[in-house]
Scaffold this motif. Structure first.
Motif, PDB file in Angstrom:
ATOM      1  N   LEU A 144       0.810  -1.217   0.000  1.00 39.73           N
ATOM      2  CA  LEU A 144       0.000   0.000   0.000  1.00 39.73           C
ATOM      3  C   LEU A 144       0.846   1.271   0.000  1.00 39.73           C
ATOM      4  O   LEU A 144       0.302   2.378  -0.053  1.00 39.73           O
ATOM      5  CB  LEU A 144      -0.931   0.001   1.228  1.00 39.73           C
ATOM      6  CG  LEU A 144      -1.916  -1.166   1.316  1.00 39.73           C
ATOM      7  CD1 LEU A 144      -2.708  -1.097   2.611  1.00 39.73           C
ATOM      8  CD2 LEU A 144      -2.861  -1.193   0.117  1.00 39.73           C
ATOM      9  N   ARG A 145       2.156   1.124   0.032  1.00 38.91           N
ATOM     10  CA  ARG A 145       3.015   2.302   0.074  1.00 38.91           C
ATOM     11  C   ARG A 145       2.904   3.082  -1.233  1.00 38.91           C
ATOM     12  O   ARG A 145       2.945   2.517  -2.314  1.00 38.91           O
ATOM     13  CB  ARG A 145       4.470   1.895   0.316  1.00 38.91           C
ATOM     14  CG  ARG A 145       4.723   1.237   1.676  1.00 38.91           C
ATOM     15  CD  ARG A 145       6.100   0.595   1.711  1.00 38.91           C
ATOM     16  NE  ARG A 145       6.202  -0.463   0.689  1.00 38.91           N
ATOM     17  CZ  ARG A 145       7.317  -1.125   0.431  1.00 38.91           C
ATOM     18  NH1 ARG A 145       8.439  -0.845   1.095  1.00 38.91           N
ATOM     19  NH2 ARG A 145       7.333  -2.074  -0.497  1.00 38.91           N
ATOM     20  N   ASN A 146       2.774   4.398  -1.099  1.00 42.49           N
ATOM     21  CA  ASN A 146       2.749   5.307  -2.253  1.00 42.49           C
ATOM     22  C   ASN A 146       1.553   5.099  -3.180  1.00 42.49           C
ATOM     23  O   ASN A 146       1.555   5.583  -4.310  1.00 42.49           O
ATOM     24  CB  ASN A 146       4.044   5.203  -3.063  1.00 42.49           C
ATOM     25  CG  ASN A 146       5.272   5.477  -2.231  1.00 42.49           C
ATOM     26  OD1 ASN A 146       5.309   6.436  -1.454  1.00 42.49           O
ATOM     27  ND2 ASN A 146       6.279   4.615  -2.351  1.00 42.49           N
ATOM     28  N   LYS A 147       0.532   4.395  -2.720  1.00 46.65           N
ATOM     29  CA  LYS A 147      -0.693   4.276  -3.514  1.00 46.65           C
ATOM     30  C   LYS A 147      -1.654   5.394  -3.094  1.00 46.65           C
ATOM     31  O   LYS A 147      -1.571   5.898  -1.971  1.00 46.65           O
ATOM     32  CB  LYS A 147      -1.335   2.903  -3.326  1.00 46.65           C
ATOM     33  CG  LYS A 147      -0.390   1.724  -3.592  1.00 46.65           C
ATOM     34  CD  LYS A 147       0.235   1.788  -4.963  1.00 46.65           C
ATOM     35  CE  LYS A 147       1.172   0.636  -5.248  1.00 46.65           C
ATOM     36  NZ  LYS A 147       2.404   0.648  -4.471  1.00 46.65           N
ATOM     37  N   ASP A 148      -2.564   5.777  -4.010  1.00 49.74           N
ATOM     38  CA  ASP A 148      -3.360   6.969  -3.702  1.00 49.74           C
ATOM     39  C   ASP A 148      -4.856   6.840  -3.951  1.00 49.74           C
ATOM     40  O   ASP A 148      -5.613   7.788  -3.728  1.00 49.74           O
ATOM     41  CB  ASP A 148      -2.818   8.185  -4.470  1.00 49.74           C
ATOM     42  CG  ASP A 148      -2.834   7.999  -5.987  1.00 49.74           C
ATOM     43  OD1 ASP A 148      -3.506   7.056  -6.470  1.00 49.74           O
ATOM     44  OD2 ASP A 148      -2.178   8.793  -6.689  1.00 49.74           O
ATOM     45  N   CYS A 149      -5.332   5.674  -4.437  1.00 56.01           N
ATOM     46  CA  CYS A 149      -6.768   5.524  -4.682  1.00 56.01           C
ATOM     47  C   CYS A 149      -7.083   4.038  -4.851  1.00 56.01           C
ATOM     48  O   CYS A 149      -6.195   3.199  -4.928  1.00 56.01           O
ATOM     49  CB  CYS A 149      -7.212   6.314  -5.925  1.00 56.01           C
ATOM     50  SG  CYS A 149      -6.421   5.775  -7.466  1.00 56.01           S
ATOM     51  N   ILE A 150      -8.381   3.755  -4.915  1.00 55.26           N
ATOM     52  CA  ILE A 150      -8.874   2.398  -5.144  1.00 55.26           C
ATOM     53  C   ILE A 150      -9.617   2.392  -6.471  1.00 55.26           C
ATOM     54  O   ILE A 150     -10.353   3.329  -6.779  1.00 55.26           O
ATOM     55  CB  ILE A 150      -9.844   1.955  -4.019  1.00 55.26           C
ATOM     56  CG1 ILE A 150      -9.174   2.037  -2.646  1.00 55.26           C
ATOM     57  CG2 ILE A 150     -10.389   0.553  -4.291  1.00 55.26           C
ATOM     58  CD1 ILE A 150      -8.028   1.090  -2.428  1.00 55.26           C
ATOM     59  N   CYS A 151      -9.440   1.327  -7.255  1.00 54.95           N
ATOM     60  CA  CYS A 151     -10.185   1.186  -8.509  1.00 54.95           C
ATOM     61  C   CYS A 151     -10.755  -0.222  -8.595  1.00 54.95           C
ATOM     62  O   CYS A 151     -10.018  -1.202  -8.479  1.00 54.95           O
ATOM     63  CB  CYS A 151      -9.282   1.477  -9.707  1.00 54.95           C
ATOM     64  SG  CYS A 151     -10.122   1.350 -11.315  1.00 54.95           S
ATOM     65  N   LEU A 152     -12.069  -0.323  -8.780  1.00 52.69           N
ATOM     66  CA  LEU A 152     -12.667  -1.638  -8.980  1.00 52.69           C
ATOM     67  C   LEU A 152     -12.161  -2.219 -10.295  1.00 52.69           C
ATOM     68  O   LEU A 152     -12.148  -1.537 -11.324  1.00 52.69           O
ATOM     69  CB  LEU A 152     -14.189  -1.542  -9.007  1.00 52.69           C
ATOM     70  CG  LEU A 152     -14.875  -1.058  -7.722  1.00 52.69           C
ATOM     71  CD1 LEU A 152     -16.382  -1.210  -7.839  1.00 52.69           C
ATOM     72  CD2 LEU A 152     -14.369  -1.795  -6.503  1.00 52.69           C
ATOM     73  N   PHE A 153     -11.764  -3.479 -10.261  1.00 56.58           N
ATOM     74  CA  PHE A 153     -11.131  -4.099 -11.425  1.00 56.58           C
ATOM     75  C   PHE A 153     -11.708  -5.496 -11.615  1.00 56.58           C
ATOM     76  O   PHE A 153     -11.294  -6.453 -10.963  1.00 56.58           O
ATOM     77  CB  PHE A 153      -9.612  -4.153 -11.233  1.00 56.58           C
ATOM     78  CG  PHE A 153      -8.871  -4.747 -12.392  1.00 56.58           C
ATOM     79  CD1 PHE A 153      -8.739  -4.049 -13.578  1.00 56.58           C
ATOM     80  CD2 PHE A 153      -8.319  -6.016 -12.290  1.00 56.58           C
ATOM     81  CE1 PHE A 153      -8.067  -4.615 -14.658  1.00 56.58           C
ATOM     82  CE2 PHE A 153      -7.635  -6.586 -13.357  1.00 56.58           C
ATOM     83  CZ  PHE A 153      -7.517  -5.883 -14.548  1.00 56.58           C
TER      84      PHE A 153
END
Length: 438
Positions: A144-153
């Motif tokens: 989760l480091r340096n991640k900025d959003c969630i996207c349904l995939f």
């Protein structure tokens, strides 16, 4: 009314009356005792986030599990009208008082989503959030480091465009997947292509499966109008963990073209929940309100609400990559029956029209590669003829009233919803003209 009793402790589910369906949460059921189960592998995936959830998020995951199980275990054909079921669900939660105060709103949201009557009895002693796996242990955690959003995939065409566009815009998403049997291999094929095209360290992936098992040999329901709820629950779980790591507000992207999102009825008999409402703007709006009240502070966003599928493809921010990925994507609502997309259902026909609109010829194979074959197949032509019927009416009907038949929409944006539906029908019309069907 069908009564279902849920619990994570299997001992609490024994000796139930014959008219009650006992369901174990987050563990295995028992075939001999006919105790069903759901979410056996979910806690392992949650622990891999490396963050302990709060009670509200854990409770929403539990609610989603119970809804999916009920939706699967009770057949629509056994009801008086062949569709609407009534559920009475007894469910232990960590914080039942919070959800009890918002029970009516939740039941209304689920009624809109599935067309069924839902009644919940929330009780104490729900399963608490699990202790996460250690950062120093052997188990691989979601980075989760340096991640900025969630996207349904999902592995579909829309979600692939959503992921590519976010990556091209400089975002670092966590791609969240509900990996039913067969879906995961498709999703991983697309992930591999993203990695091979320079995004290898720019995103992470969280996938889980909440496959319900009835354990008594009976048939299960396949319409699954509530399947989006588990998908959304996995996104909420991931968003909470990400927010704890980066200490910033997190958006959850739900990439879906506006035509399928609205899902206006093509014919009078398709009104209501005979058409799916999994990303309908009203459902998204109401579930967002519920989240706010129960302090699940994430924003749900569909950046393609007013775009057709064809416009999404044509506007993709890395079209050469998308063209490589397209054959691995799935749009069909029936593909698991033969492990091939049919080419004749509404989602397939809209997909084919969108590719035609964007001038792309390289696609996956279909059961019916020649659309004209559908015309002479009595069992498979209903969806095509429904689309033809809608196309013939589109220039004569009030489009604003038409899109409102699928559910409430914001008045100030009604013209935009009508426009995207009209544009979607135009795309299908051009495909059918090119194939000498119109």
């Amino acid at each position: 009314m069908t009564q279902l009793i849920f619990h994570h402790d299997i001992d609490q589910l024994t000796n139930q009356p014959n008219d009650v369906i006992p369901v174990r949460l987050y563990g295995m059921g028992d075939k001999n005792l006919q105790i069903a189960h759901i979410g056996n592998m979910v806690l392992d995936r949650v622990k891999r986030l490396g963050i302990k959830l709060n009670n509200q998020v854990m409770d929403f995951l539990t609610i989603a599990m119970s809804v999916t199980a009920a939706d699967t275990f009770v057949l629509r054909k056994d009801t008086a009208n062949g569709w609407c079921r009534s559920f009475s669900i007894t469910l232990p939660l960590c914080q039942p008082d919070i959800w009890q105060a918002n029970k009516v709103h939740l039941e209304q949201i689920l009624h809109f989503l599935s067309g069924d009557i839902w009644q919940f009895d929330f009780q104490e002693n729900g399963l608490p959030p699990p202790q996460p796996y250690s950062q120093d242990g052997r188990t691989k955690l979601v980075d989760l480091r340096n991640k900025d959003c969630i996207c349904l995939f999902s592995g579909g065409l829309d979600s692939s465009i959503g992921a590519i566009d976010l990556l091209e815009q400089g975002h670092s998403p966590v791609l969240v997947s509900h990996s039913y049997k067969g879906d995961k291999s498709r999703q991983q094929a697309i992930i591999q292509q993203l990695n091979q095209n320079g995004y290898i360290n720019q995103f992470s992936q969280f996938n889980a499966i909440a496959q319900p098992h009835l354990n008594n040999g009976s048939a299960t329901e396949i319409t699954m109008r509530t399947r989006s709820l588990n998908f959304l629950a996995f996104a909420i779980v991931s968003a909470y963990a990400l927010q704890e790591v980066v200490q910033k507000e997190i958006d959850i992207f739900v990439p879906e073209n506006g035509v399928i999102s609205i899902n206006a009825p093509l014919t009078p008999r398709r009104i209501g929940t005979l058409s799916t409402r999994t990303t309908h703007p009203y459902f998204i709006q109401e579930i967002q309100k519920l989240f706010t009240v129960v302090n699940i502070p994430f924003n749900l966003k569909n950046p393609y609400q007013f775009k057709t599928k064809g416009q999404m493809i044509a506007g993709c921010k890395n079209l050469p990559l998308l063209q490589q990925i397209i054959p691995d994507t799935v749009s069909c609502s029936h593909w698991k029956r033969k492990n091939q997309q049919c080419g004749v259902c509404v989602p397939c026909l809209i997909r084919r029209a969108s590719l035609h609109y964007a001038g792309i010829t390289h696609d996956a194979g279909y059961e019916f590669n020649d659309i004209r074959q559908i015309l002479t197949n009595r069992d498979r032509k209903d969806d095509l003829f429904a689309l033809i019927n809608a196309i013939r009416q589109k220039n004569h009907r009030n489009m604003n009233q038409w899109v409102l038949q699928s559910g409430p929409l914001p008045v100030q944006q009604l013209n935009q919803f009508a426009d995207v539906f009209m544009n979607g029908l135009n795309e299908v019309e051009q495909l059918l003209i090119a194939n000498r069907i119109l």
